[in-house]
Design a protein around this motif. Sequence first.
Motif, PDB file in Angstrom:
ATOM      1  N   THR A  49      50.434 -22.611 -67.991  1.00 22.54           N
ATOM      2  CA  THR A  49      50.973 -23.678 -67.146  1.00 22.54           C
ATOM      3  C   THR A  49      50.211 -24.982 -67.361  1.00 22.54           C
ATOM      4  OG1 THR A  49      51.591 -22.037 -65.474  1.00 22.54           O
ATOM      5  CG2 THR A  49      51.535 -24.336 -64.789  1.00 22.54           C
ATOM      6  N   ASP A  60      58.522 -21.831 -69.610  1.00 25.74           N
ATOM      7  CA  ASP A  60      58.974 -21.346 -68.308  1.00 25.74           C
ATOM      8  C   ASP A  60      59.748 -20.037 -68.448  1.00 25.74           C
ATOM      9  OD1 ASP A  60      59.265 -21.324 -65.608  1.00 25.74           O
ATOM     10  OD2 ASP A  60      60.888 -22.783 -65.535  1.00 25.74           O
ATOM     11  N   TYR A  68      57.471 -16.811 -69.085  1.00 21.39           N
ATOM     12  CA  TYR A  68      56.551 -16.375 -68.040  1.00 21.39           C
ATOM     13  C   TYR A  68      56.672 -14.884 -67.725  1.00 21.39           C
ATOM     14  CZ  TYR A  68      54.630 -20.916 -66.694  1.00 21.39           C
ATOM     15  OH  TYR A  68      53.949 -22.104 -66.668  1.00 21.39           O
TER      16      TYR A  68
END
Length: 335
Positions: free
Chosen positions: A260, A320, A323
Amino acid sequence: MISRRYLVRRILLLVTVMWTAASINFFIPKLSPRDPIRERLMLAATQGGRNQTGLEAMVEAYNQQFGLDQPLWKQYLTAMLKVVRFDYGYSISQYPRTVNSIIKDALPWTLGLGLMSILIAFVIGTLLGALLGWPRCPRWLRIFVPASMLTSAVPAFVLGFLLIYLFAFQLKIFPLSGAYSRTATPEWSLEFALDIAKHAFLPACALVLFQLGGQALQMRSLMVMTVGEDYITFAEAKGLRPRRIFARYAVRNAMLPQVTGLVMSLGTFVFSTVLVETLFAYPGLGGLINGSIQVLDYNLLYGITMILVFAVCIATLIVDLIYPLLDPRIRYEKG
């Protein structure tokens, strides 16, 4: 798992970000009182020793060619259509070359330098930070903590200046600028590849050192917090090997915030890459941005900026979506 509804929402968010960035990118250069067409024609007439008779007619003709004589709302709609088609028209400063052809020549250099630098910095920084945050870390590795603090606080272009002074001016090991020697012939050969690597070493080092320190410090702090968790204590009580606890329990759970942080730093890294390329006269997008700003080449500046924004948005979307692979507890689905 990733639900279709979530994927659609993320794509719509990406489109919204792209539209906002395209709008800002369109209106900001328009705030300048300068007239790039008039400036370029006057400079050409002065350098050529010609009089400026018929200058206004030429300015009007070029404004029509580039669509700058249209009302602002029409220019805006045209610019938005160009974003959708990835066609940014002709360059004002390098006419009659198109923006796409100019970007096509410079983009591989930026991709090669930027991607390799950020991957090397991320891998080495993550591994170094994980070792520094591990209680059984060798003492000699702790000397990298102050070094990481120093490199993370110094901008990449300042590191570039230091590297140029030390390795180019003083030791004369690496070249000052450029992507390859002027006497070299671009071709698919080992000699030319080594020449490219030699020219890319210093700018790559500046980018790696700038990014590596922050990556290492962030991973170190994440590891310190992760080591104190109950599942680490439980794994040690079960008698699992320290190497397995380190790799499968500590590092894996600290990786999600680390990834992140990498995504959040992409914008800063792209900006640093542009500055470093300009400093080393590297034939990437950095030099094009600098030149397009100086001559106010709307189309070229617009195209380069949108390519960079699009790349950052796509990278954010991809990270994203992966993840769930990093942490099985994450589920992008309803319920």
